[in-house]
Design an enzyme around this catalytic site. Structure first.
Site, short mmCIF file in Angstrom:
data_model
loop_
_atom_site.label_atom_id
_atom_site.label_comp_id
_atom_site.label_asym_id
_atom_site.label_seq_id
_atom_site.Cartn_x
_atom_site.Cartn_y
_atom_site.Cartn_z
N GLU A 90 3.36 10.93 -8.15
CA GLU A 90 3.52 9.46 -8.67
C GLU A 90 2.34 8.78 -9.28
O GLU A 90 1.35 9.23 -9.25
CB GLU A 90 3.88 8.77 -7.24
CG GLU A 90 5.21 9.43 -6.87
CD GLU A 90 5.53 8.73 -5.38
OE1 GLU A 90 6.76 8.68 -5.18
OE2 GLU A 90 4.56 8.62 -4.53
N CYS A 103 -2.53 3.28 -11.13
CA CYS A 103 -2.97 4.23 -9.93
C CYS A 103 -2.55 5.61 -10.41
O CYS A 103 -1.19 5.65 -10.27
CB CYS A 103 -2.24 3.46 -8.70
SG CYS A 103 -2.92 4.68 -7.33
N CYS A 110 -2.60 17.45 -1.06
CA CYS A 110 -4.02 17.31 -0.99
C CYS A 110 -4.43 18.34 0.46
O CYS A 110 -3.71 18.34 1.24
CB CYS A 110 -4.47 15.75 -0.58
SG CYS A 110 -6.23 15.70 -0.65
N CYS A 114 -6.57 13.90 5.79
CA CYS A 114 -6.88 12.86 6.65
C CYS A 114 -5.55 12.78 7.58
O CYS A 114 -4.31 12.62 7.26
CB CYS A 114 -7.21 11.53 5.60
SG CYS A 114 -8.56 12.01 4.60
N CYS A 117 -2.73 10.00 6.50
CA CYS A 117 -2.22 9.88 5.03
C CYS A 117 -1.13 10.94 4.61
O CYS A 117 -1.03 12.09 5.16
CB CYS A 117 -3.36 10.53 4.04
SG CYS A 117 -3.03 10.87 2.30
N1 SAH Z 1 -8.36 11.37 -2.07
C1 SAH Z 1 -8.85 9.77 -2.51
C2 SAH Z 1 -7.90 9.14 -3.33
C3 SAH Z 1 -6.52 9.04 -3.05
S1 SAH Z 1 -6.01 8.09 -1.40
C4 SAH Z 1 -9.38 9.11 -1.25
O1 SAH Z 1 -9.03 9.43 -0.01
O2 SAH Z 1 -10.11 8.55 -1.29
C5 SAH Z 1 -6.42 6.37 -1.77
C6 SAH Z 1 -6.59 5.50 -0.66
O3 SAH Z 1 -5.66 5.22 0.16
C7 SAH Z 1 -7.64 5.89 0.17
O4 SAH Z 1 -8.61 5.16 0.61
C8 SAH Z 1 -7.02 6.71 1.33
O5 SAH Z 1 -7.75 6.81 2.64
C9 SAH Z 1 -5.98 5.54 1.58
N2 SAH Z 1 -4.77 5.84 2.44
C10 SAH Z 1 -4.24 6.84 2.34
N3 SAH Z 1 -3.09 7.10 3.48
C11 SAH Z 1 -3.06 5.64 3.57
C12 SAH Z 1 -2.24 4.80 4.57
N4 SAH Z 1 -1.18 5.72 5.10
N5 SAH Z 1 -2.33 3.60 4.64
C13 SAH Z 1 -3.22 3.12 3.86
N6 SAH Z 1 -4.23 3.62 3.18
C14 SAH Z 1 -3.88 4.82 3.03
FE1 SF4 Z 2 -6.35 13.52 0.73
FE2 SF4 Z 2 -7.34 12.15 2.62
FE3 SF4 Z 2 -7.27 11.19 0.18
FE4 SF4 Z 2 -5.06 11.62 1.49
S1 SF4 Z 2 -6.64 10.16 1.83
S2 SF4 Z 2 -5.32 11.82 -0.46
S3 SF4 Z 2 -5.52 13.54 2.60
S4 SF4 Z 2 -8.56 12.91 0.62
#
Ligand code: SAH
Ligand code: SF4
Length: 375
Positions: A90, A103, A110, A114, A117
């Protein structure tokens, strides 16, 4: 056939040189593709005719295939893009008063998993190519212009997208070799010409690759912190077990020596009862004492099956206030595009959801059929 969207500025010049063509023509073609969003070589009217014909035989400008295109009540627009094999990624357009932000995704799925996520929960499918990454920017500008998008900057002749955040699906630093050429195109004056300050890369903290980015192509940096101590961060952001907080803070300081901004943005997702207590704010202040930074508090976006809930608003504000009282800059991220699931962490695409995947495949084949019958 070479997809010219795959070529960073130097690679495009090299492509022309290999064919005995002048660098000047490479710059012209770059402007047609990345500034006027033209895909058809026949329409590149200031190129010598022989060159146009040669390109028609040897190259393409192949943007993404759109599986779904949704616009939210607040103007946020989300494109679901085909990534092959039933997968999709997306990109999200977020219009504001004085800018248009896109974005962008860097991977289908991924691997870093995390805990909070939705993308991580799908697992890793594959890296996007440079063409698929820059193609998101190319395509969004092209569609928004075609659809008559408005905004003061557009009226002044600028393209709809003025800012890029690599905060979509995937970990951009885990796809360094394809992400950096895309960043170079974003910055190049014959392509998108964005300033380094208007391009932000968000990482969960791949320490050695933060150093590589600093040397190769420093843009504004956001780091997904989410916890103020190693015990908690090990659980929420598992890459922390490999690159713990002390190493991450040191990498941020090294990055700042070359960064276009004089601070790092720390993203901090607010998880009810998990990382949102007064002692967490105190620990966070101590942890980041020596790192010039701003905090962006992100209300957690729940998704089906998650064990987490979002911190109540009042407690998020308390957390913000604790940081501010310690002299730190802390903002709370506005949620945008709620009605189309366009918020952070909800960019699930369709990597593993089989029901949706079948539907997406059907939409793609219906669209392909419509295109065929239209010709
Ligand atoms: N992989 C990279 C970038 C993509 S995620 C990273 O982790 O930084 C972009 C942001 O969204 C990151 O800060 C991530 O931790 C956050 N994020 C992921 N899942 C989320 C959720 N369910 N609610 C709010 N923020 C979230
Ligand atoms: Fe990957 Fe973590 Fe970023 Fe989600 S928040 S995209 S799992 S690095």
């Amino acid at each position: 056939m070479t997809n010219l969207l795959d070529l960073a500025p130097d690679a495009l010049t090299g492509y022309f040189a290999d064919r005995g063509e002048k660098p000047f023509h490479a710059r012209q073609v770059s402007r047609w593709i990345h500034q006027r969003f033209v895909a058809d070589f026949g329409a590149m009217s200031d190129l010598p005719r022989a060159l146009r014909e040669r390109f028609m035989a040897e190259a393409v400008v192949q943007g993404p295939t759109v599986v779904r295109d949704t616009t939210a009540a607040d103007g946020t627009r989300k494109w679901l893009l085909d990534a092959g094999n039933g997968n999709a990624v997306e990109s999200v357009y977020i219009p504001e008063d004085d800018r248009g932000t896109l974005c962008i995704s860097s991977q289908a799925g991924c691997a870093l998993d995390c805990a909070f996520c939705a993308t991580g929960k799908q697992g890793f499918n594959r890296n996007l190519t440079t063409a698929e990454i820059i193609g998101q920017l190319w395509h969004a500008n092209r569609m928004l212009i075609a659809d008559g998008a408005t905004g003061p900057w557009i009226e002044h002749g600028r393209p709809p997208i003025t800012n890029v955040v690599m905060m979509g699906m995937g970990e951009p630093l885990a796809n360094f070799d394809n992400v950096v050429p895309a960043l170079e195109l974003m910055l190049d004056d014959n392509a998108y010409g964005l300033s380094r300050r208007r391009v932000t890369l968000s990482t969960s903290g791949l320490v050695p690759v933060i150093d590589r980015l600093r040397d190769a192509c420093p843009v504004a940096l956001a780091v997904s912190l989410h916890a103020p101590n190693d015990a908690l961060r090990d659980r929420l952001v598992p890459i922390n077990r490999k690159h713990p907080l002390a190493d991450l803070m040191a990498a941020c300081l090294r990055y700042l020596e070359r960064a276009p901004r004089d601070f790092v943005t720390f993203e901090y997702v607010m998880l009810d009862g998990v990382n949102d207590q007064p002692q967490h704010a105190a620990e966070l202040i101590a942890l980041t004492r020596d790192v010039p930074c701003k905090f962006n508090l992100i209300p957690f976006n729940p998704f089906p099956g998650t064990e987490f809930a979002v911190t109540p608003r009042a407690r998020i504000v308390d957390f913000q206030k604790a940081l501010q009282d310690a002299g730190r800059v802390a903002t709370i991220r506005k949620t945008r595009g709620d009605d189309i699931d366009a918020a952070c962490g909800q960019l699930a695409g369709q990597v593993q959801d089989r029901t949706k995947r079948r539907l997406a495949t059907r939409i793609v084949s219906v669209a392909a059929h419509a295109t065929r019958t239209a010709h």
